[in-house]
Write a protein that holds these residues in place. Structure first.
Motif, PDB file in Angstrom:
ATOM      1  N   ARG A 140       0.821  -1.220   0.000  1.00 51.65           N
ATOM      2  CA  ARG A 140       0.000   0.000   0.000  1.00 51.65           C
ATOM      3  C   ARG A 140       0.850   1.262   0.000  1.00 51.65           C
ATOM      4  NH1 ARG A 140      -2.859  -3.426   3.153  1.00 51.65           N
ATOM      5  NH2 ARG A 140      -2.144  -2.565   5.141  1.00 51.65           N
ATOM      6  N   LEU A 141       2.051   1.178   0.553  1.00 52.04           N
ATOM      7  CA  LEU A 141       2.950   2.329   0.566  1.00 52.04           C
ATOM      8  C   LEU A 141       3.693   2.517  -0.762  1.00 52.04           C
ATOM      9  CD1 LEU A 141       4.339   1.999   4.182  1.00 52.04           C
ATOM     10  CD2 LEU A 141       3.034   3.939   3.269  1.00 52.04           C
ATOM     11  N   GLY A 142       3.503   1.591  -1.692  1.00 47.70           N
ATOM     12  CA  GLY A 142       4.119   1.736  -3.004  1.00 47.70           C
ATOM     13  C   GLY A 142       5.394   0.947  -3.215  1.00 47.70           C
ATOM     14  N   PHE A 143       5.790   0.139  -2.251  1.00 45.04           N
ATOM     15  CA  PHE A 143       6.973  -0.691  -2.426  1.00 45.04           C
ATOM     16  C   PHE A 143       6.721  -1.716  -3.534  1.00 45.04           C
ATOM     17  CE2 PHE A 143       8.003   1.011   1.656  1.00 45.04           C
ATOM     18  CZ  PHE A 143       9.355   0.822   1.866  1.00 45.04           C
ATOM     19  N   THR A 144       7.780  -2.091  -4.219  1.00 45.85           N
ATOM     20  CA  THR A 144       7.747  -3.132  -5.238  1.00 45.85           C
ATOM     21  C   THR A 144       8.392  -4.386  -4.666  1.00 45.85           C
ATOM     22  OG1 THR A 144       7.924  -1.527  -7.028  1.00 45.85           O
ATOM     23  CG2 THR A 144       8.594  -3.791  -7.526  1.00 45.85           C
ATOM     24  N   ARG A 145       7.727  -5.517  -4.842  1.00 44.91           N
ATOM     25  CA  ARG A 145       8.352  -6.762  -4.416  1.00 44.91           C
ATOM     26  C   ARG A 145       9.414  -7.113  -5.452  1.00 44.91           C
ATOM     27  NH1 ARG A 145       5.122 -12.160  -3.941  1.00 44.91           N
ATOM     28  NH2 ARG A 145       6.514 -12.897  -5.546  1.00 44.91           N
ATOM     29  N   GLU A 146      10.658  -7.010  -5.033  1.00 44.05           N
ATOM     30  CA  GLU A 146      11.787  -7.167  -5.946  1.00 44.05           C
ATOM     31  C   GLU A 146      12.381  -8.570  -5.950  1.00 44.05           C
ATOM     32  OE1 GLU A 146      13.495  -2.623  -5.643  1.00 44.05           O
ATOM     33  OE2 GLU A 146      14.327  -4.140  -4.295  1.00 44.05           O
ATOM     34  N   GLY A 147      12.114  -9.315  -4.906  1.00 46.94           N
ATOM     35  CA  GLY A 147      12.727 -10.628  -4.867  1.00 46.94           C
ATOM     36  C   GLY A 147      12.052 -11.564  -3.898  1.00 46.94           C
ATOM     37  N   HIS A 148      12.253 -12.830  -4.154  1.00 50.62           N
ATOM     38  CA  HIS A 148      11.806 -13.902  -3.262  1.00 50.62           C
ATOM     39  C   HIS A 148      13.033 -14.773  -3.037  1.00 50.62           C
ATOM     40  CE1 HIS A 148       8.695 -17.330  -2.459  1.00 50.62           C
ATOM     41  NE2 HIS A 148       9.689 -17.337  -1.590  1.00 50.62           N
ATOM     42  N   LEU A 149      13.608 -14.646  -1.847  1.00 51.34           N
ATOM     43  CA  LEU A 149      14.805 -15.407  -1.502  1.00 51.34           C
ATOM     44  C   LEU A 149      14.384 -16.678  -0.785  1.00 51.34           C
ATOM     45  CD1 LEU A 149      16.994 -12.448  -0.170  1.00 51.34           C
ATOM     46  CD2 LEU A 149      16.830 -13.340  -2.507  1.00 51.34           C
ATOM     47  N   ARG A 150      14.673 -17.803  -1.383  1.00 44.74           N
ATOM     48  CA  ARG A 150      14.269 -19.093  -0.822  1.00 44.74           C
ATOM     49  C   ARG A 150      15.259 -19.537   0.243  1.00 44.74           C
ATOM     50  NH1 ARG A 150      14.166 -22.818  -5.514  1.00 44.74           N
ATOM     51  NH2 ARG A 150      15.939 -21.560  -6.103  1.00 44.74           N
ATOM     52  N   GLY A 151      14.726 -20.056   1.351  1.00 42.31           N
ATOM     53  CA  GLY A 151      15.574 -20.582   2.424  1.00 42.31           C
ATOM     54  C   GLY A 151      16.523 -19.556   2.996  1.00 42.31           C
ATOM     55  N   GLU A 152      16.120 -18.309   3.090  1.00 41.03           N
ATOM     56  CA  GLU A 152      17.006 -17.204   3.464  1.00 41.03           C
ATOM     57  C   GLU A 152      17.323 -17.131   4.956  1.00 41.03           C
ATOM     58  OE1 GLU A 152      19.166 -13.521   3.063  1.00 41.03           O
ATOM     59  OE2 GLU A 152      18.856 -15.304   1.879  1.00 41.03           O
ATOM     60  N   TRP A 153      16.335 -17.386   5.814  1.00 45.55           N
ATOM     61  CA  TRP A 153      16.511 -17.201   7.253  1.00 45.55           C
ATOM     62  C   TRP A 153      16.350 -18.517   8.000  1.00 45.55           C
ATOM     63  CZ3 TRP A 153      18.280 -12.884   9.368  1.00 45.55           C
ATOM     64  CH2 TRP A 153      18.120 -11.682   8.684  1.00 45.55           C
ATOM     65  N   GLU A 154      17.256 -18.779   8.921  1.00 41.90           N
ATOM     66  CA  GLU A 154      17.057 -19.877   9.849  1.00 41.90           C
ATOM     67  C   GLU A 154      16.520 -19.257  11.129  1.00 41.90           C
ATOM     68  OE1 GLU A 154      19.348 -23.668  11.827  1.00 41.90           O
ATOM     69  OE2 GLU A 154      20.210 -22.657  10.097  1.00 41.90           O
ATOM     70  N   THR A 155      15.263 -19.553  11.447  1.00 48.32           N
ATOM     71  CA  THR A 155      14.591 -18.909  12.571  1.00 48.32           C
ATOM     72  C   THR A 155      14.159 -19.941  13.602  1.00 48.32           C
ATOM     73  OG1 THR A 155      12.299 -19.086  11.773  1.00 48.32           O
ATOM     74  CG2 THR A 155      13.630 -17.270  10.882  1.00 48.32           C
ATOM     75  N   HIS A 156      13.514 -19.468  14.630  1.00 52.20           N
ATOM     76  CA  HIS A 156      13.006 -20.329  15.700  1.00 52.20           C
ATOM     77  C   HIS A 156      11.888 -21.251  15.214  1.00 52.20           C
ATOM     78  CE1 HIS A 156      10.578 -16.724  15.563  1.00 52.20           C
ATOM     79  NE2 HIS A 156       9.615 -17.366  16.189  1.00 52.20           N
ATOM     80  N   ILE A 157      11.313 -20.989  14.031  1.00 50.53           N
ATOM     81  CA  ILE A 157      10.277 -21.881  13.483  1.00 50.53           C
ATOM     82  C   ILE A 157      10.792 -22.650  12.267  1.00 50.53           C
ATOM     83  CG2 ILE A 157       8.341 -20.548  14.382  1.00 50.53           C
ATOM     84  CD1 ILE A 157       7.952 -19.437  11.502  1.00 50.53           C
TER      85      ILE A 157
END
Length: 175
Positions: A140-157
């Protein structure tokens, strides 16, 4: 660099260690922290420890979001310098502040600060693809989705993907 700034209904001021008590509401929230890079906090002291690096300076600046006339933090804004003229942003609101347009209003004011007052050329955000609310704010603020990084973060889930959202100063000026 601005220390404090306001929008229509909100005030944003530098974070203080005393904000940990109010922000613990968000940092302990299991559903909210699902999309954060760290697990829910188990104590206010853990929230204090989490806030300390931002309070000590460095590449990240942090602000507490408050409702005008009430100094109690209802959320956070952050901007991290990635290179000259480029910053990454992040934001969070306590659950009781959801659904009132506060995230949109606070991030709008942060973008005005970064682009129009400080002269940044690019601002970006990194979100979990399943974080519908945050992705919606950025879109809504006008950002463009520029990328989809697969497997990027190792998190608590577990290992998570990331959406990278970008906005250029000229796109913001022309809104």
């Amino acid at each position: 660099m601005s220390d404090a700034f306001e929008s229509k209904r909100l005030a944003m001021r530098p974070q203080r260690i005393e904000d940990a008590e109010a922000l613990y509401e968000a940092y302990r929230d299991t559903d909210l922290m699902r999309y954060w890079s760290s697990a829910p906090h188990m104590s206010v002291e853990e929230t204090r420890d989490y806030l300390r690096p931002m309070l000590e300076g460095g590449d990240w600046r942090g602000w507490a979001i408050t409702v005008k006339g009430d100094d109690r933090a209802i959320g956070t804004l952050a901007a991290g310098k990635r290179r000259e003229g480029v910053s990454e942003i992040g934001y969070m609101l306590v659950r009781s502040a959801w659904g009132q347009g506060y995230a949109h209003e606070a991030v709008t004011r942060l973008l005005n600060l970064l682009f129009l007052e400080e002269g940044h050329r690019r601002v970006f955000a990194d979100t979990d693809p399943d974080n519908v609310a945050s992705n919606g704010v950025l879109e809504r603020l006008g950002f463009t989705r520029e990328g989809h990084l697969r497997g990027e973060w190792e998190t608590h889930i577990g290992v998570r993907d990331s959406f990278i959202w970008g906005l250029l100063r000229d796109e913001w000026k022309n809104k």
